[in-house]
Scaffold this motif. Structure first.
Motif, short mmCIF file in Angstrom:
data_model
loop_
_atom_site.label_atom_id
_atom_site.label_comp_id
_atom_site.label_asym_id
_atom_site.label_seq_id
_atom_site.Cartn_x
_atom_site.Cartn_y
_atom_site.Cartn_z
N ASN A 107 0.88 -1.18 0.00
CA ASN A 107 0.00 0.00 0.00
C ASN A 107 0.92 1.22 0.00
O ASN A 107 1.08 1.89 1.02
CB ASN A 107 -0.90 -0.04 1.24
N PRO A 108 1.56 1.52 -1.16
CA PRO A 108 2.73 2.41 -1.15
C PRO A 108 2.51 3.90 -1.00
O PRO A 108 3.42 4.60 -0.55
CB PRO A 108 3.39 2.11 -2.50
N TRP A 109 1.35 4.43 -1.37
CA TRP A 109 1.23 5.88 -1.46
C TRP A 109 0.06 6.41 -0.66
O TRP A 109 -1.02 5.84 -0.66
CB TRP A 109 1.07 6.31 -2.91
N VAL A 110 0.27 7.55 -0.01
CA VAL A 110 -0.81 8.30 0.63
C VAL A 110 -0.87 9.67 -0.04
O VAL A 110 0.16 10.28 -0.29
CB VAL A 110 -0.61 8.41 2.16
N ASN A 111 -2.09 10.09 -0.36
CA ASN A 111 -2.29 11.38 -1.00
C ASN A 111 -2.19 12.49 0.04
O ASN A 111 -2.77 12.40 1.11
CB ASN A 111 -3.66 11.41 -1.70
N ILE A 112 -1.44 13.52 -0.29
CA ILE A 112 -1.28 14.70 0.57
C ILE A 112 -2.03 15.84 -0.10
O ILE A 112 -1.83 16.10 -1.29
CB ILE A 112 0.22 15.05 0.73
N PRO A 113 -2.88 16.55 0.63
CA PRO A 113 -3.63 17.65 0.01
C PRO A 113 -2.72 18.69 -0.63
O PRO A 113 -1.65 19.00 -0.11
CB PRO A 113 -4.39 18.26 1.19
N GLY A 114 -3.17 19.21 -1.77
CA GLY A 114 -2.43 20.22 -2.51
C GLY A 114 -2.25 19.80 -3.95
O GLY A 114 -2.69 18.72 -4.35
N SER A 115 -1.60 20.67 -4.73
CA SER A 115 -1.34 20.38 -6.13
C SER A 115 0.02 20.96 -6.49
O SER A 115 0.28 22.14 -6.26
CB SER A 115 -2.42 21.02 -7.01
N LEU A 116 0.91 20.11 -7.03
CA LEU A 116 2.26 20.51 -7.40
C LEU A 116 2.62 19.96 -8.77
O LEU A 116 2.06 18.96 -9.21
CB LEU A 116 3.29 20.00 -6.38
N SER A 117 3.61 20.59 -9.40
CA SER A 117 4.14 20.07 -10.66
C SER A 117 5.54 19.49 -10.50
O SER A 117 5.99 18.71 -11.32
CB SER A 117 4.15 21.17 -11.73
N ASP A 118 6.25 19.89 -9.42
CA ASP A 118 7.58 19.33 -9.13
C ASP A 118 7.74 19.29 -7.62
O ASP A 118 7.13 20.10 -6.89
CB ASP A 118 8.69 20.17 -9.77
N ILE A 119 8.56 18.36 -7.14
CA ILE A 119 8.72 18.17 -5.71
C ILE A 119 10.16 17.81 -5.42
O ILE A 119 10.84 17.20 -6.25
CB ILE A 119 7.74 17.09 -5.20
N GLY A 120 10.64 18.22 -4.24
CA GLY A 120 11.99 17.88 -3.81
C GLY A 120 11.96 17.43 -2.36
O GLY A 120 11.38 18.10 -1.51
N ALA A 121 12.56 16.27 -2.09
CA ALA A 121 12.61 15.71 -0.75
C ALA A 121 14.05 15.58 -0.30
O ALA A 121 14.89 15.06 -1.04
CB ALA A 121 11.93 14.33 -0.73
N GLY A 122 14.36 16.06 0.90
CA GLY A 122 15.71 16.00 1.44
C GLY A 122 15.92 14.81 2.36
O GLY A 122 14.97 14.20 2.86
N ALA A 123 17.18 14.50 2.62
CA ALA A 123 17.54 13.38 3.48
C ALA A 123 17.05 13.57 4.91
O ALA A 123 16.81 12.61 5.63
CB ALA A 123 19.05 13.17 3.46
N ASP A 124 16.89 14.83 5.33
CA ASP A 124 16.47 15.13 6.70
C ASP A 124 14.96 15.23 6.86
O ASP A 124 14.46 15.62 7.90
CB ASP A 124 17.14 16.42 7.19
N GLY A 125 14.20 14.88 5.82
CA GLY A 125 12.75 14.93 5.88
C GLY A 125 12.14 16.19 5.30
O GLY A 125 10.92 16.30 5.17
N THR A 126 12.96 17.15 4.93
CA THR A 126 12.49 18.40 4.34
C THR A 126 11.84 18.13 2.98
O THR A 126 12.36 17.34 2.19
CB THR A 126 13.67 19.38 4.16
N VAL A 127 10.70 18.79 2.71
CA VAL A 127 10.01 18.64 1.42
C VAL A 127 9.55 20.01 0.95
O VAL A 127 8.96 20.78 1.71
CB VAL A 127 8.79 17.70 1.54
#
Length: 155
Positions: A40-60
């Motif tokens: 069950n790999p994905w959970v939807n997060i409210p909002g709308s984006l075209s690009d995303i960046g995730a950091g090693a420390d949990g920053t998004v």
């Protein structure tokens, strides 16, 4: 694809800051966070984006189709996303202190760690950028040329 395990779902952009910090956006702008459960790999997060960046420390961080910039705050406040001044088309996050982006005109920007004055323009022109947790930054321009950021050091 030998050596790859397919995970169910459909995304157009993905960013992995670590094994447990994987985020993506689909073609409709939907935002998804990996649950760390392949069944069950994905959970939807409210909002709308075209690009995303995730950091090693949990920053998004993310950018939407209109170039607006957002930082994910999770459950820290009344909203999950805080809008940050500026306009970008691509964003990459190595860590809380290593966030970079490029705008639709190729301008390169580094986050200053100050939301009141968030971006400093870096000389050059890129179409995409990649920032790592250790401070490393790479980019490509519209002609496909590849660059590594050296700051004030000789290239």
């Amino acid at each position: 694809m030998a050596g790859w395990k397919q995970i169910s779902g459909s995304l157009k952009a993905i960013s992995a800051g670590s094994r447990t910090n994987v985020w993506g956006v689909n073609s409709g702008g939907g935002i998804y966070r990996y649950t760390n459960d392949d069944a069950n790999p994905w959970v939807n997060i409210p909002g709308s984006l075209s690009d995303i960046g995730a950091g090693a420390d949990g920053t998004v961080w993310g950018v939407n189709a209109g170039g607006e910039i957002f930082r994910y705050t999770g459950d820290q406040g009344s909203t999950r996303w805080v809008k940050i001044a500026g306009g970008l088309s691509r964003i990459s996050v190595g860590s809380r202190t290593n966030v970079w982006g490029v705008n639709s005109g190729g301008g390169i920007y580094r986050y200053t760690n100050d939301d009141a004055n968030p971006w400093v323009n870096i000389p050059g022109s890129l179409s995409d950028i990649g920032a790592a947790a250790d401070g490393t930054v790479w980019g490509v321009n519209s002609g496909g040329n590849i660059y590594r950021y050296t700051g004030d050091q000789p290239s």
